[in-house]
Enzyme design. Structure first.
Site, PDB file in Angstrom:
ATOM      1  N   GLU A 290      27.264  34.853  40.376  1.00 48.30           N
ATOM      2  CA  GLU A 290      28.174  34.813  39.237  1.00 48.30           C
ATOM      3  C   GLU A 290      27.311  34.940  37.979  1.00 48.30           C
ATOM      4  OE1 GLU A 290      31.654  34.716  37.239  1.00 48.30           O
ATOM      5  OE2 GLU A 290      31.599  34.392  39.407  1.00 48.30           O
TER       6      GLU A 290
ATOM      7  N   ALA B 146      29.538  41.314  36.795  1.00 47.71           N
ATOM      8  CA  ALA B 146      30.381  40.392  36.033  1.00 47.71           C
ATOM      9  C   ALA B 146      31.523  39.963  36.933  1.00 47.71           C
ATOM     10  CB  ALA B 146      30.903  41.080  34.774  1.00 47.71           C
ATOM     11  N   CYS B 147      31.404  38.796  37.518  1.00 48.33           N
ATOM     12  CA  CYS B 147      32.241  38.418  38.653  1.00 48.33           C
ATOM     13  C   CYS B 147      33.154  37.239  38.340  1.00 48.33           C
ATOM     14  CB  CYS B 147      31.347  38.073  39.839  1.00 48.33           C
ATOM     15  SG  CYS B 147      30.086  39.321  40.166  1.00 48.33           S
ATOM     16  N   THR B 148      33.973  36.854  39.330  1.00 48.36           N
ATOM     17  CA  THR B 148      34.803  35.664  39.261  1.00 48.36           C
ATOM     18  C   THR B 148      34.685  34.939  40.590  1.00 48.36           C
ATOM     19  OG1 THR B 148      36.377  36.881  37.869  1.00 48.36           O
ATOM     20  CG2 THR B 148      37.088  34.752  38.733  1.00 48.36           C
TER      21      THR B 148
ATOM     22  N   ASN C 128      34.537  37.859  43.509  1.00 49.62           N
ATOM     23  CA  ASN C 128      34.639  39.299  43.295  1.00 49.62           C
ATOM     24  C   ASN C 128      33.303  39.808  42.773  1.00 49.62           C
ATOM     25  OD1 ASN C 128      37.326  39.159  43.954  1.00 49.62           O
ATOM     26  ND2 ASN C 128      38.090  39.587  41.900  1.00 49.62           N
TER      27      ASN C 128
END
Length: 468
Positions: free
Chosen positions: A98, A7-9, A28
């Site tokens: 993502e 679970a990224c940004t 991230n």
């Protein structure tokens, strides 16, 4: 679905939106608070002719010799490689993925494919075999169209000319949009691409059958346009708390005037934005390190909404990276921060290196303090133990390392033209390695300083009357 859904940004910055004309893509990688990563440089031709996924058992024939490329795989390949990010010898950068979500209406018509191409394999089967960002988009799209995917994902690509954002919104169907040179985009676990112009091949790429698929299954709620996010994506309460505030804070940071009326839970936040100032690589890093500081939503605060929204930088970040491309003054850079971005330091690895220092190649469970990942994490958890007292000490180290990184890059750029061939490789290896090692030593010294200070915090302490 894969056993490890991250679970990224993400952030993408066009070359006319940056302060130095470079193109940046960054992300991230968030999964577990203690799940080590390490860095590798795969040499030209290393991969061989075939790939077999340990995650989905997908078998793929690879097209010829693989290019040299950097990557940050998992500490164990038991559930797959998860190489995640890198730059290849042709100056193509890729970051995957993502994680996003599609709505049940779409997935009922084109379900996810359990035996398909997932995050864990995408970098490995795409990045070593492409010579431009567009080629990367096309290869990934063709593979998903052929084999399907068990996930809904966004993938970042860049080369020396442009940046692209790719999304598959179901088992087989995908679109990709070029980031305008004067713009940026921030993405947070939602399908992000909005209006697709099928008559603009310079800026959009897509599955050739996606229009017919949407029309045949009556999936478009607004038939006069083709809004990929609204057709394929979600906009529920979990998005409002988990995803949209991270996009909102990016807009507030880089486009405060244009975004002043935006609300953190809005489902209508634009994908493409123009910054109101030129953005540097430190701005990209600061966004990926953001935890709503300066707002009431900062989880380090104590107000009633301090933990209302999921921050960008959090304990579950395994690594954060910014891939800086199109640098006219020198080699492109794979910036890597191991562990929590807000408490780590981005280390510049110049493209063209053939190796990284041994601690960056290590990282296992249980923790081992000869590993770069665990050295950064060690200092991070010590700071967390007495945040008010220790955070300023960490920030001093981070500021010094940021300035040192910029100085290193300027010195390297100035000297690089003197070297060619093997001498150039040796020079870039030395420059990258020395800085990476110096940064680890700075964090080791910080950890020892923190331990020394913590000895006086013991519950067994006792204030003795000096007159006794």
């Amino acid at each position: 679905m894969t056993n490890k859904l991250t679970a990224c940004t993400s952030i993408l910055i066009g070359k006319k939106a940056s302060i130095d004309g470079s193109i940046m893509i960054g992300r991230n990688e968030d999964a577990k608070a203690a799940w080590p990563k390490h860095m590798v440089v795969h040499q030209h031709g290393e991969l061989g002719p075939h790939f077999l996924s340990k995650d989905t058992k997908l078998a793929i024939d690879l097209p010829g010799d693989s290019a040299r490329y950097t990557a940050t795989p998992e500490w164990t390949d038991k559930e797959g490689l998860f190489e995640e990010d890198g730059i290849n010898e042709y100056d193509v950068a890729m970051s995957a993925t993502e994680s996003a979500y599609a709505n049940p209406l779409v997935l009922g018509c084109d379900p996810l494919v359990e035996s398909g191409l997932n995050e864990e394999a995408m970098v490995t089967v795409v990045l070593p075999f492409v010579k431009s960002a567009r080629e990367g988009v096309q290869r990934l799209g063709d593979l998903i169209a052929q084999h399907g995917s068990g996930e809904v994902n966004g993938v970042l690509f860049a080369d020396n000319e442009e940046a692209w954002y790719f999304e598959n919104g179901s088992g087989h169907y995908w679109v990709a949009q070029r980031i305008p040179d004067d713009s940026y985009a921030v993405v947070a676990n939602q399908l992000a691409i909005q209006e697709v112009d099928f008559n603009d091949p310079d800026n959009f790429m897509f599955h050739p059958g996606i229009q017919d698929f949407v029309a045949d299954h009556q999936l478009n709620p607004s038939p006069d346009s083709f809004n990929f996010r609204k057709i394929f994506g979600t906009a529920d309460r979990s998005d409002a708390v988990y995803s949209e505030p991270r996009v909102w804070v990016g807009h507030q940071t880089f486009s405060p005037q244009a975004a002043q009326s935006e609300q953190p839970e809005s489902s209508e936040l634009p994908f493409i934005m123009k910054p109101e100032r030129k953005l540097s690589v430190l701005d990209a890093q600061a966004y990926l390190s953001n935890h709503f500081e300066g707002t009431a939503f900062d989880p380090l605060g104590k107000g009633p909404v301090a933990h209302k929204y999921r921050p960008i930088s959090l304990a579950k970040t395994q690594e954060s990276h910014v891939l800086q491309m199109g640098r006219s003054t020198g080699a492109n850079i794979h910036w890597l921060a191991l562990g929590v971005a807000a408490q780590s330091t981005y280390v510049p690895f110049f493209n063209g290196i053939t190796d990284v220092p041994a601690p960056y190649k290590r990282g296992k469970l249980p923790a081992q303090l000869n590993s770069a990942y665990w050295i950064f994490k060690h200092a991070s958890v010590l700071v967390d133990s007495h945040l008010h007292d220790f955070l300023p000490l960490l920030e001093d180290v981070q500021k010094e390392r940021r300035a040192a990184a910029i100085q290193l890059i300027k010195e390297t750029d100035a000297e690089l033209s003197r070297y060619t061939g093997d001498e150039r490789t040796t020079f870039l290896n030395r420059q990258s390695s020395n800085f990476a090692t110096d940064t680890l030593n700075a964090y080791k010294s910080l950890a020892l300083d923190l331990i020394t200070k913590m000895t006086d915090y013991s519950a067994l302490n006792f204030n003795t009357d000096e007159n006794l």
